[in-house]
Design a protein around this motif. Sequence first.
Motif, PDB file in Angstrom:
ATOM      1  N   ARG A 165     -26.921-122.695  67.980  1.00  0.00           N
ATOM      2  CA  ARG A 165     -27.397-122.681  69.427  1.00  0.00           C
ATOM      3  C   ARG A 165     -26.506-122.692  70.275  1.00  0.00           C
ATOM      4  O   ARG A 165     -26.539-122.414  71.479  1.00  0.00           O
ATOM      5  CB  ARG A 165     -28.467-123.901  69.411  1.00  0.00           C
ATOM      6  N   ASP A 166     -25.231-123.260  69.920  1.00  0.00           N
ATOM      7  CA  ASP A 166     -24.051-123.528  70.840  1.00  0.00           C
ATOM      8  C   ASP A 166     -23.512-122.174  71.118  1.00  0.00           C
ATOM      9  O   ASP A 166     -23.182-121.839  72.092  1.00  0.00           O
ATOM     10  CB  ASP A 166     -23.011-124.449  70.095  1.00  0.00           C
ATOM     11  N   GLY A 167     -23.388-121.296  70.128  1.00  0.00           N
ATOM     12  CA  GLY A 167     -22.830-120.125  70.329  1.00  0.00           C
ATOM     13  C   GLY A 167     -23.557-119.305  71.143  1.00  0.00           C
ATOM     14  O   GLY A 167     -23.082-118.538  72.070  1.00  0.00           O
TER      15      GLY A 167
ATOM     16  N   PHE B  64     -20.217-117.586  72.831  1.00  0.00           N
ATOM     17  CA  PHE B  64     -18.917-117.214  71.684  1.00  0.00           C
ATOM     18  C   PHE B  64     -19.739-117.274  70.267  1.00  0.00           C
ATOM     19  O   PHE B  64     -20.642-117.685  70.013  1.00  0.00           O
ATOM     20  CB  PHE B  64     -17.946-118.047  71.872  1.00  0.00           C
ATOM     21  N   PRO B  65     -19.030-116.486  69.398  1.00  0.00           N
ATOM     22  CA  PRO B  65     -19.647-116.383  67.941  1.00  0.00           C
ATOM     23  C   PRO B  65     -19.541-117.664  67.270  1.00  0.00           C
ATOM     24  O   PRO B  65     -18.518-118.200  67.502  1.00  0.00           O
ATOM     25  CB  PRO B  65     -18.627-115.224  67.137  1.00  0.00           C
TER      26      PRO B  65
ATOM     27  N   LEU C 160     -23.795-113.440  67.730  1.00  0.00           N
ATOM     28  CA  LEU C 160     -22.451-112.832  67.794  1.00  0.00           C
ATOM     29  C   LEU C 160     -21.857-113.181  66.860  1.00  0.00           C
ATOM     30  O   LEU C 160     -21.856-114.250  65.912  1.00  0.00           O
ATOM     31  CB  LEU C 160     -21.839-113.232  68.847  1.00  0.00           C
ATOM     32  N   GLY C 161     -20.882-112.004  66.142  1.00  0.00           N
ATOM     33  CA  GLY C 161     -20.080-112.040  65.249  1.00  0.00           C
ATOM     34  C   GLY C 161     -18.567-112.029  65.438  1.00  0.00           C
ATOM     35  O   GLY C 161     -18.324-111.202  66.431  1.00  0.00           O
ATOM     36  N   PHE C 162     -17.480-112.653  64.980  1.00  0.00           N
ATOM     37  CA  PHE C 162     -16.314-112.500  65.172  1.00  0.00           C
ATOM     38  C   PHE C 162     -15.753-111.310  64.933  1.00  0.00           C
ATOM     39  O   PHE C 162     -15.196-110.696  65.839  1.00  0.00           O
ATOM     40  CB  PHE C 162     -15.544-113.605  64.304  1.00  0.00           C
TER      41      PHE C 162
ATOM     42  N   ASP D 116     -11.271-121.205  73.060  1.00  0.00           N
ATOM     43  CA  ASP D 116     -10.033-120.944  73.761  1.00  0.00           C
ATOM     44  C   ASP D 116      -8.923-120.659  72.738  1.00  0.00           C
ATOM     45  O   ASP D 116      -7.966-119.778  72.899  1.00  0.00           O
ATOM     46  CB  ASP D 116      -9.505-121.763  75.113  1.00  0.00           C
ATOM     47  N   LYS D 117      -8.791-121.830  72.025  1.00  0.00           N
ATOM     48  CA  LYS D 117      -7.639-121.704  70.943  1.00  0.00           C
ATOM     49  C   LYS D 117      -7.782-120.543  70.098  1.00  0.00           C
ATOM     50  O   LYS D 117      -6.930-120.045  69.681  1.00  0.00           O
ATOM     51  CB  LYS D 117      -7.824-123.123  70.141  1.00  0.00           C
ATOM     52  N   MET D 118      -9.164-120.220  69.473  1.00  0.00           N
ATOM     53  CA  MET D 118      -9.220-119.135  68.764  1.00  0.00           C
ATOM     54  C   MET D 118      -8.879-117.814  69.723  1.00  0.00           C
ATOM     55  O   MET D 118      -8.051-116.932  68.963  1.00  0.00           O
ATOM     56  CB  MET D 118     -10.732-118.871  68.435  1.00  0.00           C
TER      57      MET D 118
END
Length: 503
Positions: A264-266, A271-272, A288-290, A342-344
Amino acid sequence: MTQKVRVRFAPSPTGPLHIGGVRTALFNYLFAKKHGGDFVLRIEDTDQNRFVEGAEQYIVDALEWCGIPFDEGIGKDGGFGPYRQSERKHLYRKYADELIEKGHAYYAFDTAEALDAHRKEHEAKGKTFIYNWHNRLKLTNSLSLSAEEVQAKLDAGEPYVIRFKSPQGETLHLQDIVRGDVEIDTNILDDKILFKSDGMPTYHLANIVDDHLMEITHVIRGEEWLPSLALHNLLYRSFGWEAPQFAHLPLILKPTGKGKLSKRDGAKFGFPVFPMEWHDDKEDQLYLGFKEEGYFDDALINFLAFLGWNPGTEQEIFSLEELIEAFELERINKAGARFDIDKMQWFNQQYMHHKSNEYLAKSFQALRPELNGIDIQYIEMVVGLVKERVSFVKELWDESHFFFVAPTEFDEKAQKKALKEGTDDILRKLIDIINSTEEYTVESLQTNIKGWITDNEIGFGKVMQPLRFALAGALSGPDLFTIMFMIGKQETIKRIEKVLGML
């Protein structure tokens, strides 16, 4: 370690593989490879009610894309198969019966209605109902009934479950590689169901039996399984088997740092949280997928490795081989790890900068139909000029489109800044200089144009800004003389003439 290391990743095919599951698989993989061991994929599908079509293949494909393939599993028999629990159910009843014979388990015939009534009765008194030594003799099971009554119920085909008989009055001191000494009072343990009325084992029994038969030496799993550590150790003890070593990984937390990261957060923040995209048919929701969002698999692995683990150095960028070399279970943190998209993205940017121009050019060409038919070496040259400016392959076009096609849209702010009174004379003179440049190279163009600017004491901005605007449609980008060389003399003049027509 004298015994060969064998670890397993055992997801349930109840949906797509969450990024937390990928991290668990990764840590198992790194540990196995560090010690020359085997990484086993086992599908734990004992809960047929929650089975989702396509989830198993998604798990396999996701691990393959992430670059952490399993050594044993479906399609890779290492002599310990089958690797689906649903295909091993004939094994589990035997072990459930063995526990009953040894006095470590018992038949329970309680109906759902009867158990619900007991719960409500306890709640009315401000207590919590636990099915264990407190009340098991007051309930309907093979410990409270005579042998004849039990046999009669079995013969009559009455539904039942098999429960584990938790010991009373013990303090267990269990070792966890991440958590250290874990102390458990057995008086608070409930008598967990090991075998369900539908003829299938629960996770607890199947997991222990499979880990034993598959000779698993280390169980590396999520923190959510820590409450099961006592039961699992007691089951090993009851069977007389040596237990594997356990390591419980910290939770992956929401970006806020509060609560476990969920799908749910994604969806909420865009974001994925899955390695590859997944369409949930029940919800009619695409997650979504990375992979599809343009993240590199090796960048994702590098990022995940740092969610709960650190190498003890300042180094952040690790190849898979370097991660294997540096990885130690003892360096895993107990505290939860915050998921920072953001780090990703920063990791993806670092990998973008270090990828070969050849690799990026091929990926870029596959992404943009406009590049079909264009020489791959030319695309490689362009990529090399702009890749430091982007974090994703999909962003290359915005930074480089003018190398391939003339600008059709011009930035309004840039136009006001670049095109002023007298700009037309400057652009016409530039056309003359370009036409008269016989050796059309970056160096010659730079020498001739900068020489003219200096000789005539013209401000560089008055010349370079309208020139860049004409060539790129904006006032930013790579070296201007390189752009001129790359697109060629005729195209350079053509673009300048187009801007002259705008004045």
